[in-house]
Design a protein around this motif. Structure first.
Motif, PDB file in Angstrom:
ATOM      1  N   ALA A  34      25.797  -2.419  24.662  1.00  0.00           N
ATOM      2  CA  ALA A  34      26.028  -0.976  24.726  1.00  0.00           C
ATOM      3  C   ALA A  34      24.847  -0.175  24.168  1.00  0.00           C
ATOM      4  N   GLY A  35      24.232  -0.642  23.115  1.00  0.00           N
ATOM      5  CA  GLY A  35      23.095   0.068  22.533  1.00  0.00           C
ATOM      6  C   GLY A  35      21.887   0.061  23.441  1.00  0.00           C
ATOM      7  N   THR A  36      21.642  -1.065  24.083  1.00  0.00           N
ATOM      8  CA  THR A  36      20.527  -1.165  25.012  1.00  0.00           C
ATOM      9  C   THR A  36      20.751  -0.243  26.206  1.00  0.00           C
ATOM     10  N   ARG A  37      21.981  -0.242  26.726  1.00  0.00           N
ATOM     11  CA  ARG A  37      22.303   0.645  27.838  1.00  0.00           C
ATOM     12  C   ARG A  37      22.175   2.110  27.440  1.00  0.00           C
ATOM     13  N   ALA A  38      22.573   2.435  26.210  1.00  0.00           N
ATOM     14  CA  ALA A  38      22.457   3.821  25.746  1.00  0.00           C
ATOM     15  C   ALA A  38      20.991   4.254  25.678  1.00  0.00           C
ATOM     16  N   ASN A  39      20.126   3.358  25.212  1.00  0.00           N
ATOM     17  CA  ASN A  39      18.689   3.671  25.174  1.00  0.00           C
ATOM     18  C   ASN A  39      18.142   3.927  26.571  1.00  0.00           C
ATOM     19  N   VAL A  40      18.455   3.041  27.494  1.00  0.00           N
ATOM     20  CA  VAL A  40      17.940   3.181  28.857  1.00  0.00           C
ATOM     21  C   VAL A  40      18.487   4.447  29.505  1.00  0.00           C
ATOM     22  N   ASP A  41      19.771   4.728  29.296  1.00  0.00           N
ATOM     23  CA  ASP A  41      20.366   5.937  29.869  1.00  0.00           C
ATOM     24  C   ASP A  41      19.700   7.197  29.330  1.00  0.00           C
ATOM     25  N   MET A  42      19.408   7.215  28.032  1.00  0.00           N
ATOM     26  CA  MET A  42      18.745   8.385  27.450  1.00  0.00           C
ATOM     27  C   MET A  42      17.324   8.530  27.969  1.00  0.00           C
ATOM     28  N   MET A  43      16.651   7.420  28.197  1.00  0.00           N
ATOM     29  CA  MET A  43      15.283   7.485  28.714  1.00  0.00           C
ATOM     30  C   MET A  43      15.258   8.006  30.154  1.00  0.00           C
ATOM     31  N   LYS A  44      16.315   7.764  30.912  1.00  0.00           N
ATOM     32  CA  LYS A  44      16.387   8.207  32.305  1.00  0.00           C
ATOM     33  C   LYS A  44      16.774   9.678  32.446  1.00  0.00           C
ATOM     34  N   LYS A  45      17.421  10.242  31.439  1.00  0.00           N
ATOM     35  CA  LYS A  45      17.882  11.627  31.531  1.00  0.00           C
ATOM     36  C   LYS A  45      16.707  12.592  31.554  1.00  0.00           C
ATOM     37  N   ASP A  46      16.885  13.663  32.334  1.00  0.00           N
ATOM     38  CA  ASP A  46      15.840  14.678  32.434  1.00  0.00           C
ATOM     39  C   ASP A  46      15.773  15.568  31.199  1.00  0.00           C
ATOM     40  N   ASP A  47      16.884  15.689  30.471  1.00  0.00           N
ATOM     41  CA  ASP A  47      16.897  16.585  29.320  1.00  0.00           C
ATOM     42  C   ASP A  47      16.476  15.902  28.013  1.00  0.00           C
ATOM     43  N   THR A  48      16.019  14.660  28.085  1.00  0.00           N
ATOM     44  CA  THR A  48      15.531  13.970  26.892  1.00  0.00           C
ATOM     45  C   THR A  48      14.148  14.503  26.537  1.00  0.00           C
ATOM     46  N   SER A  49      13.973  14.838  25.284  1.00  0.00           N
ATOM     47  CA  SER A  49      12.708  15.412  24.800  1.00  0.00           C
ATOM     48  C   SER A  49      11.558  14.413  24.960  1.00  0.00           C
ATOM     49  N   TRP A  50      10.382  14.938  25.179  1.00  0.00           N
ATOM     50  CA  TRP A  50       9.202  14.088  25.314  1.00  0.00           C
ATOM     51  C   TRP A  50       8.917  13.339  24.016  1.00  0.00           C
ATOM     52  N   ALA A  51       9.303  13.920  22.881  1.00  0.00           N
ATOM     53  CA  ALA A  51       9.080  13.272  21.589  1.00  0.00           C
ATOM     54  C   ALA A  51      10.070  12.136  21.341  1.00  0.00           C
ATOM     55  N   MET A  52      11.193  12.160  22.021  1.00  0.00           N
ATOM     56  CA  MET A  52      12.224  11.142  21.822  1.00  0.00           C
ATOM     57  C   MET A  52      11.929   9.864  22.616  1.00  0.00           C
ATOM     58  N   ILE A  53      11.221   9.977  23.713  1.00  0.00           N
ATOM     59  CA  ILE A  53      10.961   8.822  24.590  1.00  0.00           C
ATOM     60  C   ILE A  53      10.229   7.687  23.861  1.00  0.00           C
ATOM     61  N   PRO A  54       9.160   7.959  23.088  1.00  0.00           N
ATOM     62  CA  PRO A  54       8.515   6.845  22.369  1.00  0.00           C
ATOM     63  C   PRO A  54       9.446   6.196  21.332  1.00  0.00           C
ATOM     64  N   LEU A  55      10.275   7.001  20.694  1.00  0.00           N
ATOM     65  CA  LEU A  55      11.216   6.436  19.723  1.00  0.00           C
ATOM     66  C   LEU A  55      12.233   5.543  20.410  1.00  0.00           C
ATOM     67  N   LEU A  56      12.691   5.960  21.567  1.00  0.00           N
ATOM     68  CA  LEU A  56      13.619   5.134  22.334  1.00  0.00           C
ATOM     69  C   LEU A  56      12.956   3.846  22.800  1.00  0.00           C
ATOM     70  N   ALA A  57      11.675   3.938  23.177  1.00  0.00           N
ATOM     71  CA  ALA A  57      10.946   2.752  23.612  1.00  0.00           C
ATOM     72  C   ALA A  57      10.765   1.757  22.463  1.00  0.00           C
ATOM     73  N   ILE A  58      10.556   2.272  21.266  1.00  0.00           N
ATOM     74  CA  ILE A  58      10.453   1.391  20.095  1.00  0.00           C
ATOM     75  C   ILE A  58      11.803   0.777  19.770  1.00  0.00           C
ATOM     76  N   ASP A  59      12.867   1.562  19.894  1.00  0.00           N
ATOM     77  CA  ASP A  59      14.202   1.091  19.538  1.00  0.00           C
ATOM     78  C   ASP A  59      14.794   0.150  20.583  1.00  0.00           C
ATOM     79  N   LEU A  60      14.316   0.197  21.810  1.00  0.00           N
ATOM     80  CA  LEU A  60      14.900  -0.604  22.889  1.00  0.00           C
ATOM     81  C   LEU A  60      14.905  -2.105  22.594  1.00  0.00           C
ATOM     82  N   PRO A  61      13.776  -2.737  22.245  1.00  0.00           N
ATOM     83  CA  PRO A  61      13.842  -4.170  21.952  1.00  0.00           C
ATOM     84  C   PRO A  61      14.642  -4.489  20.689  1.00  0.00           C
TER      85      PRO A  61
END
Length: 112
Positions: A34-61
């Motif tokens: 569920a956590g991995t899916r939540a990260n990927v879903d947030m990365m795909k959303k258009d309303d996700t901040s540009w500053a949040m994407i690198p944090l999500l990429a770090i948190d994904l693995p």
């Protein structure tokens, strides 16, 4: 001095390990990874901040690793009710029941 740095770095890495995974496991049963899916879903959303994407990429693995460790727990929860509410919703429901049984719907609230 070097062992202290290693311990401090290890503690910092453990505290950041799989934030999405931990958050998704505090609510109702959401299935496996569920956590991995939540990260990927947030990365795909258009309303996700540009500053949040690198944090999500770090948190994904890290979330994927935490979800893998939590697979036995997810398996045990898999037979439970999928409609179970989050802890916040359960507390709110309990408060509403307490207020209804006490006959004072404004209990604990101050009136102006």
């Amino acid at each position: 001095m070097k062992p202290l740095k290693v311990i401090a770095t290890s503690c910092m890495l453990l505290t950041t390990c799989g934030c999405s995974s931990v958050m998704s496991h505090t609510g109702a049963d959401q299935g496996y990874y569920a956590g991995t899916r939540a990260n990927v879903d947030m990365m795909k959303k258009d309303d996700t901040s540009w500053a949040m994407i690198p944090l999500l990429a770090i948190d994904l693995p890290l979330s994927a690793a935490m979800d893998t460790l939590l697979l036995p727990y997810d398996y045990l929860r898999s037979d439970s009710d999928k409609k179970a509410k989050s802890p916040k919703a359960r507390v709110q429901q309990a408060e509403e029941q307490n207020q209804a049984t006490s006959g004072n719907p404004d209990q604990g609230m101050s009136k102006p």
